[in-house]
Write a protein that holds these residues in place. Structure first.
Motif, PDB file in Angstrom:
ATOM      1  N   TYR A 111      -6.724  -1.069  -1.032  1.00  0.00           N
ATOM      2  CA  TYR A 111      -5.628  -1.317  -1.978  1.00  0.00           C
ATOM      3  C   TYR A 111      -5.717  -2.727  -2.569  1.00  0.00           C
ATOM      4  CZ  TYR A 111      -2.764  -4.218   1.182  1.00  0.00           C
ATOM      5  OH  TYR A 111      -2.285  -5.226   1.980  1.00  0.00           O
ATOM      6  N   LYS A 138       2.568   2.698  -3.739  1.00  0.00           N
ATOM      7  CA  LYS A 138       1.774   3.455  -4.711  1.00  0.00           C
ATOM      8  C   LYS A 138       1.803   2.807  -6.096  1.00  0.00           C
ATOM      9  CE  LYS A 138       2.492   7.793  -2.211  1.00  0.00           C
ATOM     10  NZ  LYS A 138       2.982   9.173  -2.259  1.00  0.00           N
ATOM     11  N   ARG A 168       0.820  -1.217   0.000  1.00  0.00           N
ATOM     12  CA  ARG A 168       0.000   0.000   0.000  1.00  0.00           C
ATOM     13  C   ARG A 168       0.854   1.267   0.000  1.00  0.00           C
ATOM     14  NH1 ARG A 168      -3.127  -0.973   5.416  1.00  0.00           N
ATOM     15  NH2 ARG A 168      -2.385  -3.079   5.092  1.00  0.00           N
TER      16      ARG A 168
END
Length: 342
Positions: A327, A17, A14
């Motif tokens: 995510y 990115k 997470r």
């Protein structure tokens, strides 16, 4: 037959990115925005566009289904839900499929939702054998989906119990679907500390006593009390959305299986693993590292025996990957759309 097995493990990234809120042009709803979007855009779409109807299956049972078939749909997806699930649990997913340009059909399995039951309690799920589920799907595709589909590609999405049904279907009827998605498929049940042979002997005894339609050991009736922390869901907003539907609609209160359902599931697992090499279409299988309902051994055995399977393992996810953290969900849908669009 050449097996093209590929396994990828997704750890916690997470902070790297590597993903965004967009998956192939589809805006994946974040945790904080979920209730607002579902109560407005998605509800309006369901109320004005999505249609529902019933059809009679091979034995005369009346089953409910939901669908949207846009004229310009680039392909069509048939969605098979899991144990004790219902249409309301898949509003978000169906919305994403239509946003990505796909038509969809959602079948409520016998014993679930508004489809016909063979036990009096609405919170109890019973089936004689998985052949009933398979033939329900066969009749559904032949009677409903194919006549509306035209010449579009037909894809299969399954979750949990739906994965067991989907595997058996693909083994028996290999020519209907061009691709399949298995999400936490129940290819081997997790029976905990009780050995499967012991369970089978006990169920055989209960069958002689006519107890197959009674609540199985380890199952429970619906009591209206939320259990988010013990659930297979990591998104509180999504758990609340689905649980509220159970509270408001008695047809959505399926919560436990009968001895008959457990017996049928164990038999289905043996059969689908025995004939997995018959599954020859491209298949992507998503597995969860924190899954207490199904066993990874069965998933891996099936993947190794089938001919063209990619396995994506989310080490941090619980059983319901589509109800995981932001995510993971975003990566999950991005991979689904990439797979379908190939």
């Amino acid at each position: 037959m050449v097996n093209r097995l590929h396994i990828e493990t997704i750890e916690n990234y997470r902070d790297e990115k590597l993903i965004s809120s967009m998956s192939n042009g589809v805006n994946i709803i974040g945790e904080d925005d979920f209730q607002t979007v579902m109560s407005n855009q998605v509800k309006n779409w369901r109320d004005t566009v999505v249609k529902s109807a019933d059809f009679k299956s091979f034995d005369g049972s009346k089953l409910r289904y939901y669908y949207e078939m846009p004229e310009n749909a680039k392909a069509v997806i048939v969605i098979l839900h899991g144990f004790c699930e219902f249409w309301g649990k898949y509003h978000e997913m169906a919305w994403y499929f239509r946003e990505a340009g796909y038509g969809f059909f959602f079948l409520e399995q016998r014993g679930h939702g508004y489809s016909e039951r063979t036990v009096d309690r609405l919170d109890l799920v019973h089936v004689h054998n998985y052949e009933q589920y398979v033939e329900d799907l066969h009749e559904f595709v032949n009677q409903v989906v194919v006549p509306m589909n035209g010449n579009r590609n037909l894809y299969l999405y399954t979750h949990s119990m739906g994965g067991a049904i989907g595997a058996l279907f693909l083994e028996k009827y290999p020519d209907y679907f061009q691709k399949a998605i298995f999400s936490s498929p129940m290819l081997e049940m997790n029976t905990g500390s009780i050995p499967k042979p012991i369970i089978s002997v006990y169920i055989a005894y209960l069958k002689l006593r006519g107890k197959m339609k009674e609540l199985s050991i380890g199952q429970s009736y619906f009591d209206g009390k939320p259990i988010f922390k013990e659930s297979s869901c990591q998104s509180k907003a999504r758990y609340d959305y689905q649980f509220e539907q159970r509270l408001l609609n008695e047809y959505y209160q399926m919560y436990g299986g009968t001895f008959g359902w457990v017996s049928a599931s164990l038999k289905a697992n043996r059969e689908l693993l025995r004939y997995a090499e018959k599954v020859c279409i491209p298949l992507i299988m998503f597995t969860a590292g924190n899954d207490h309902l199904v066993k990874a051994e069965g998933q891996l055995t099936f993947a190794k025996k089938s001919s063209d399977t990619m396995v994506i393992n989310y080490t941090e996810s619980k059983h319901e990957i589509f109800n995981s953290v932001d995510y993971i969900r975003t990566d999950y849908y991005a991979r689904i759309f990439d797979f379908l669009d190939l």
